[in-house]
Scaffold this motif. Structure first.
Motif, PDB file in Angstrom:
ATOM      1  N   ARG A  16       0.835  -1.212   0.000  1.00  0.00           N
ATOM      2  CA  ARG A  16       0.000   0.000   0.000  1.00  0.00           C
ATOM      3  C   ARG A  16       0.865   1.256   0.000  1.00  0.00           C
ATOM      4  NH1 ARG A  16      -5.429  -0.910   3.170  1.00  0.00           N
ATOM      5  NH2 ARG A  16      -5.499  -3.163   3.175  1.00  0.00           N
ATOM      6  N   TYR A  17       0.438   2.232  -0.794  1.00  0.00           N
ATOM      7  CA  TYR A  17       1.121   3.519  -0.866  1.00  0.00           C
ATOM      8  C   TYR A  17       0.193   4.590  -0.303  1.00  0.00           C
ATOM      9  CZ  TYR A  17       3.496   7.579  -2.802  1.00  0.00           C
ATOM     10  OH  TYR A  17       4.151   8.769  -2.955  1.00  0.00           O
ATOM     11  N   THR A  18       0.689   5.394   0.633  1.00  0.00           N
ATOM     12  CA  THR A  18      -0.092   6.469   1.232  1.00  0.00           C
ATOM     13  C   THR A  18       0.319   7.789   0.591  1.00  0.00           C
ATOM     14  OG1 THR A  18      -0.152   5.245   3.311  1.00  0.00           O
ATOM     15  CG2 THR A  18      -0.755   7.578   3.406  1.00  0.00           C
ATOM     16  N   LEU A  19      -0.624   8.434  -0.098  1.00  0.00           N
ATOM     17  CA  LEU A  19      -0.321   9.675  -0.804  1.00  0.00           C
ATOM     18  C   LEU A  19       0.080  10.805   0.134  1.00  0.00           C
ATOM     19  CD1 LEU A  19      -3.176   9.685  -3.472  1.00  0.00           C
ATOM     20  CD2 LEU A  19      -0.737   9.351  -3.879  1.00  0.00           C
ATOM     21  N   THR A  20      -0.556  10.889   1.308  1.00  0.00           N
ATOM     22  CA  THR A  20      -0.290  12.005   2.214  1.00  0.00           C
ATOM     23  C   THR A  20       1.119  11.976   2.797  1.00  0.00           C
ATOM     24  OG1 THR A  20      -1.307  10.787   4.031  1.00  0.00           O
ATOM     25  CG2 THR A  20      -2.705  12.345   2.834  1.00  0.00           C
ATOM     26  N   THR A  21       1.667  10.775   3.010  1.00  0.00           N
ATOM     27  CA  THR A  21       3.013  10.673   3.589  1.00  0.00           C
ATOM     28  C   THR A  21       4.061  10.255   2.575  1.00  0.00           C
ATOM     29  OG1 THR A  21       2.672   8.362   4.223  1.00  0.00           O
ATOM     30  CG2 THR A  21       2.082  10.046   5.861  1.00  0.00           C
ATOM     31  N   THR A  23       4.712   7.203   1.584  1.00  0.00           N
ATOM     32  CA  THR A  23       5.398   5.998   2.042  1.00  0.00           C
ATOM     33  C   THR A  23       4.661   4.741   1.612  1.00  0.00           C
ATOM     34  OG1 THR A  23       4.225   6.045   4.150  1.00  0.00           O
ATOM     35  CG2 THR A  23       6.360   7.145   4.074  1.00  0.00           C
ATOM     36  N   TRP A  24       5.422   3.656   1.501  1.00  0.00           N
ATOM     37  CA  TRP A  24       4.879   2.331   1.202  1.00  0.00           C
ATOM     38  C   TRP A  24       4.793   1.534   2.496  1.00  0.00           C
ATOM     39  CZ3 TRP A  24       3.025   0.995  -3.489  1.00  0.00           C
ATOM     40  CH2 TRP A  24       3.401   1.778  -4.572  1.00  0.00           C
ATOM     41  N   SER A  25       3.799   0.661   2.594  1.00  0.00           N
ATOM     42  CA  SER A  25       3.605  -0.142   3.803  1.00  0.00           C
ATOM     43  C   SER A  25       4.554  -1.330   3.872  1.00  0.00           C
ATOM     44  CB  SER A  25       2.162  -0.661   3.872  1.00  0.00           C
ATOM     45  OG  SER A  25       1.917  -1.560   2.794  1.00  0.00           O
ATOM     46  N   GLY A  26       5.022  -1.786   2.724  1.00  0.00           N
ATOM     47  CA  GLY A  26       5.821  -3.013   2.665  1.00  0.00           C
ATOM     48  C   GLY A  26       4.941  -4.162   2.205  1.00  0.00           C
ATOM     49  N   TRP A  27       5.531  -5.138   1.552  1.00  0.00           N
ATOM     50  CA  TRP A  27       4.760  -6.255   0.986  1.00  0.00           C
ATOM     51  C   TRP A  27       4.201  -7.151   2.074  1.00  0.00           C
ATOM     52  CZ3 TRP A  27       3.227  -6.066  -3.816  1.00  0.00           C
ATOM     53  CH2 TRP A  27       3.964  -5.350  -4.735  1.00  0.00           C
ATOM     54  N   THR A  28       2.911  -7.498   1.946  1.00  0.00           N
ATOM     55  CA  THR A  28       2.254  -8.449   2.839  1.00  0.00           C
ATOM     56  C   THR A  28       1.507  -9.472   1.991  1.00  0.00           C
ATOM     57  OG1 THR A  28       0.284  -7.059   3.000  1.00  0.00           O
ATOM     58  CG2 THR A  28       1.940  -6.783   4.713  1.00  0.00           C
TER      59      THR A  28
END
Length: 67
Positions: A16-21, A23-28
């Motif tokens: 997941r990529y968060t537009l506001t920060t 950053t990527w969450s990392g693969w799950t």
């Protein structure tokens, strides 16, 4: 939020990529049906992301991800 699904070794992976920060969450790993060998299709609907993949015996499986 943007999502990049991919099938690896018959598992469905999500990052997941968060537009506001920015950053990527990392693969799950997501639950995948036995025999899932196709690349999943992602569809955004009503603020949710839905993944569809074909599995054993030509059945279609769905996984919902909330916001």
């Amino acid at each position: 939020m943007r999502c990049t699904p991919r099938a690896t070794c018959f598992r469905i992976r999500l990052n997941r990529y968060t537009l506001t920060t920015g950053t990527w969450s990392g693969w799950t790993s997501l639950p995948a049906p036995r025999g899932a060998r196709e690349t999943p299709t992602a569809v955004g609907h009503g603020g949710e992301l839905r993944l569809f993949v074909s599995g054993a015996r030509q059945r279609v499986y769905q996984h919902q991800l909330g916001r």
